[in-house]
Each structure stands twice: as structure tokens, then as C-alpha cells.
Design a protein around this motif. Structure first.
Motif, PDB file in Angstrom:
ATOM      1  N   CYS A  39     -73.647  27.872  17.232  1.00 25.23           N
ATOM      2  CA  CYS A  39     -72.701  26.782  17.496  1.00 25.23           C
ATOM      3  C   CYS A  39     -73.362  25.580  18.170  1.00 25.23           C
ATOM      4  O   CYS A  39     -72.850  24.469  18.111  1.00 25.23           O
ATOM      5  CB  CYS A  39     -71.534  27.299  18.334  1.00 25.23           C
ATOM      6  N   ASN A  40     -74.509  25.813  18.853  1.00 23.56           N
ATOM      7  CA  ASN A  40     -75.195  24.769  19.620  1.00 23.56           C
ATOM      8  C   ASN A  40     -74.294  24.142  20.684  1.00 23.56           C
ATOM      9  O   ASN A  40     -74.515  23.015  21.110  1.00 23.56           O
ATOM     10  CB  ASN A  40     -75.736  23.670  18.698  1.00 23.56           C
ATOM     11  N   ASP A  41     -73.320  24.886  21.141  1.00 26.52           N
ATOM     12  CA  ASP A  41     -72.306  24.315  22.023  1.00 26.52           C
ATOM     13  C   ASP A  41     -71.960  25.231  23.196  1.00 26.52           C
ATOM     14  O   ASP A  41     -71.479  24.768  24.216  1.00 26.52           O
ATOM     15  CB  ASP A  41     -71.039  24.056  21.173  1.00 26.52           C
ATOM     16  N   CYS A  42     -72.198  26.522  23.061  1.00 26.30           N
ATOM     17  CA  CYS A  42     -71.776  27.453  24.111  1.00 26.30           C
ATOM     18  C   CYS A  42     -72.846  27.532  25.203  1.00 26.30           C
ATOM     19  O   CYS A  42     -73.938  26.979  25.095  1.00 26.30           O
ATOM     20  CB  CYS A  42     -71.500  28.840  23.524  1.00 26.30           C
ATOM     21  N   CYS A  84     -76.237  28.995  23.887  1.00 23.79           N
ATOM     22  CA  CYS A  84     -76.991  28.023  23.089  1.00 23.79           C
ATOM     23  C   CYS A  84     -77.624  26.985  24.024  1.00 23.79           C
ATOM     24  O   CYS A  84     -78.775  26.598  23.851  1.00 23.79           O
ATOM     25  CB  CYS A  84     -76.084  27.359  22.055  1.00 23.79           C
ATOM     26  N   CYS A 115     -75.466  33.568  21.044  1.00 24.70           N
ATOM     27  CA  CYS A 115     -74.381  32.598  20.817  1.00 24.70           C
ATOM     28  C   CYS A 115     -73.026  33.307  20.726  1.00 24.70           C
ATOM     29  O   CYS A 115     -72.883  34.307  20.038  1.00 24.70           O
ATOM     30  CB  CYS A 115     -74.639  31.820  19.527  1.00 24.70           C
ATOM     31  N   GLU A 116     -72.051  32.732  21.434  1.00 24.91           N
ATOM     32  CA  GLU A 116     -70.717  33.341  21.490  1.00 24.91           C
ATOM     33  C   GLU A 116     -69.992  33.290  20.154  1.00 24.91           C
ATOM     34  O   GLU A 116     -69.067  34.066  19.922  1.00 24.91           O
ATOM     35  CB  GLU A 116     -69.860  32.638  22.552  1.00 24.91           C
TER      36      GLU A 116
HETATM   37 ZN   LIG Z   1     -73.491  29.058  20.757  1.00 25.89          ZN
END
Ligand SMILES: [Zn+2]
Ligand SMILES: [Zn+2]
Length: 358
Positions: free
Chosen positions: A102-105, A108, A116-117
Motif C-alpha cells: 500500500c506504501n501508506d501503512c 510500509c 504491509c497491513e
Molecule cells: Zn502498507
């Protein structure tokens, strides 16, 4: 149109004709040369959907739900590139890191993309998979293969990356002794990664004779059948009280127990076997002897996706990772169910890795 194997649910894998997948500007299209059938695929086929998103529960990152294209261990030749892709050209031999992150959690952000979640995977929970004539994947997930190895060998890079990551997670040092419980594809990859990392003795405990034979071929120094002899006793007496590092690549009670008890005081157990089984352990087998257990999941992904994949590719090039010993069968896409999945699920099977070659 192209042919692709779709997973519809338990015991229901169908080879179907579908429209060609559309190419986004950051993606590449791959003409698949080979895709390995993994234990994860067999698990989905037998008792899924588990890692594949069920109907009505689309994956949060990719929006995909059943039926999904299966196959996450694949390689091939680039046949088209999106407008913004500069790293690859048509004709390049490549393999794929299937993890879509996701590059967001939080994880990451910490650079631990394999945790990654909301991770998805090509061939389980994304738009494309490797049991297909063509796959479209983001260029970030693509890893180049050298000309010096057959392109279909690239299908083994993913399981080798799992083995490489497990050895790195274990902290195994040159000169250490190790044991691997279970010599399926991942166990065999760990054997080779451990030898490449400098392990002197690598024991393998595995009930199937055909797999023990391959373990020896790829570098195990001692193999044993745990249904015939006491693995713990044998390993402890051969190593003055236990190995430095044990790898648990099965995920059941007897192998957990054996992995812990065949490790020296202060030693390391790294768990790799994917399992939802309950396992009991005795706290003092860890506490008073200061053993450590950790887990190892997949391989580096996200912006560092290539790191462990490239290392695995290098080991293929140098021969430290033996691909031919791992491949026990090759089938056409139309024969994937009987010649592939059912053949691997046969309890009498001597297979390790079957490649589907669309
Ligand atoms: Zn992630
Ligand atoms: Zn796999």
C-alpha cells in the motif's frame, strides 16, 4: 483473447479464455514462460478461499475478488511496456516480485513492506496471475533476469527469495550448523541459502524419501526420516548439544517441538511454515536456555523489492541455487489441474515443483 487459470473456489480451478489485460502507463505486459505451483496455491485449491478474496469481499488495495487469476511464481519475456516505464523494454527476460503493497501503512513507512497491513499479491489477490499466457504487472514488481539462465528458471526466484529471506532473518553465520524441518520447495530453498551463507552442516528432517534425495543433491549434509529415527537425539548427538539455527518449514506440533529441542542453548529457531494450527510449547524450552524464535514472511518488497530477488537471481547464475533439482515436472496450462495440482496433492507424489508453461 488469452488463456488464464481462474480460481473460483475449493476444487474449482478453470482454464478460461478472457480479454487481454489492459496495460497501464506504469505497467509491463509479460508473455509468461513458466509459473511454479506453490504450496499456497494448493492450500487455496484444497481449502480456500483464504488468501484469495471471497466474492463480495474485494481486496482493499486491488478491488479484486473471486474468481481470481492464480499463480505468483512466474517469469517470462516483456511484450509491451506502459508509456511511463523506462526500466524495461520489449524482449527483456524478467521475473516478478508478486507482492503489491500500500506504501501508506505504518509498516510500509518503516520500510518493512513485507509486513504491509493491506498487502495483495499477483496470482492471489490482484488483477493478473502467472498461470496465464500473459500477465500485466507494475514495473516496480519486475526484476530483470540475465541472459545466461533459461527464462523459465526465473519462476524459481520467488521461492528462493523466501529461503534467502529466512536465512537472513535467522542471523545464520558462516561456520554455523543448521537443521531444516520439512524439505518442500521452501525447505529446499533454505538448505541452499544456508549453504550459500556458509553453514557447514545442514541437517534435513523429512519423511518423504524423494525429497530427502533432492535435499542431499542441493547441499544437505545429513538427511533423516523422522518417522524412523529420533531426529532430536540424532541432531543433538551429532552437534554437541544442538545446531546453531533451526528452520521450521512445516507448521505442526512435532516439527515445532523438534526444531526447538534440536537447537543449542542460546540458539535460534526461525519459523517459515505457514500454518493456522495451534502448537503447544514449553516456556522453559526457551526461557532457561535462552533460545529465540522468530518468524520469516516472504521477502523484501515495495521500493526494495528487487534486493533479495536480485540476490536470488545471482545465486541462480552462479549455481549456488540449483533449479533443475527442484523442478520435478512441467505441464501445459490446459493440464494444470490434473497434471499439476492433483499430481502435487497425491500423497504418494514425489513431486517438489511443477512448472506450468503456458
Ligand atoms: Zn502498507
Ligand atoms: Zn509461493
Amino acid at each position: 483473447m488469452m488463456r488464464v487459470a481462474h480460481y473460483h473456489g475449493p476444487d474449482d480451478l478453470r482454464v478460461e479464455s478472457v480479454d487481454e489485460p489492459t496495460l497501464s502507463e506504469t505497467a509491463v505486459r509479460i508473455d509468461v514462460a513458466a509459473c511454479g505451483i506453490c504450496g499456497t496455491d494448493l492450500h487455496e485449491y484444497e481449502s480456500g478461499p483464504d488468501l484469495t478474496p471471497n466474492e463480495g469481499e474485494p481486496h482493499p488495495l486491488t478491488g479484486v475478488s473471486l474468481p481470481v487469476p492464480l499463480g505468483h511464481e512466474f517469469s517470462g519475456t516483456v511484450s509491451a511496456v506502459g508509456d511511463k516505464v523506462t526500466a524495461f523494454s520489449v524482449g527483456d527476460a524478467v521475473t516478478v516480485n508478486p507482492a503489491v503493497v500500500c506504501n501508506d501503512c505504518r509498516y510500509c513507512a518503516e520500510g518493512r513492506h513485507n509486513l504491509c497491513e493491506s498487502v495483495a499479491n499477483y496470482g492471489l489477490s490482484a488483477q493478473s496471475g502467472g498461470f496465464a499466457e500473459h500477465a500485466v504487472v507494475d514495473a516496480e514488481n519486475v526484476v530483470a533476469l540475465p541472459d545466461s539462465i533459461p527464462v523459465e528458471y526465473g519462476a524459481l526466484v520467488e521461492p528462493f527469495a523466501v529461503g534467502l529471506h529466512a536465512v537472513r532473518r535467522s542471523g545464520l553465520q558462516a561456520g554455523d550448523t543448521a537443521v531444516v524441518f520439512g524439505s518442500g520447495p521452501i525447505g529446499l530453498a533454505i538448505v541452499q541459502a544456508a549453504r550459500a551463507a556458509g553453514a557447514t552442516d545442514v541437517f534435513v528432517s523429512e519423511p518423504r524419501a524423494a525429497r530427502r534425495k533432492i535435499a542431499t543433491e542441493v547441499g544437505a549434509t545429513t538427511t533423516l526420516d523422522p518417522t524412523e529415527i529420533d531426529a532430536i537425539e540424532m541432531i543433538r548427538s551429532a552437534t554437541n548439544g544442538g545446531v546453531d539455527v533451526a528452520f521450521e518449514a512445516v507448521g505442526i506440533q512435532p516439527t515445532y517441538e523438534a526444531a526447538i529441542e534440536s537447537t543449542k542453548r542460546g540458539g535460534q529457531i526461525t519459523a517459515v511454515g505457514i500454518s493456522t494450527n495451534e502448537v503447544e510449547l514449553v516456556p522453559n524450552d526457551l526461557v532457561v536456555v535462552e533460545r529465540t524464535i522468530n518468524g520469516s514472511n516472504g521477502y523484501l518488497s515495495g521500493p526494495r523489492a528487487a534486493e533479495e530477488f536480485e540476490a536470488a537471481v545471482r545465486y541462480l547464475e552462479t549455481g549456488e541455487f540449483d533449479v533443475e533439482a527442484m523442478i520435478t515436472g512441467r505441464v501445459a496450462l490446459d493440464d494444470i489441474v490434473n497434471g499439476g495440482f492433483e499430481a502435487l496433492l497425491d500423497p504418494e507424489s514425489n513431486h517438489v515443483k511443477i512448472l506450468v508453461e503456458p
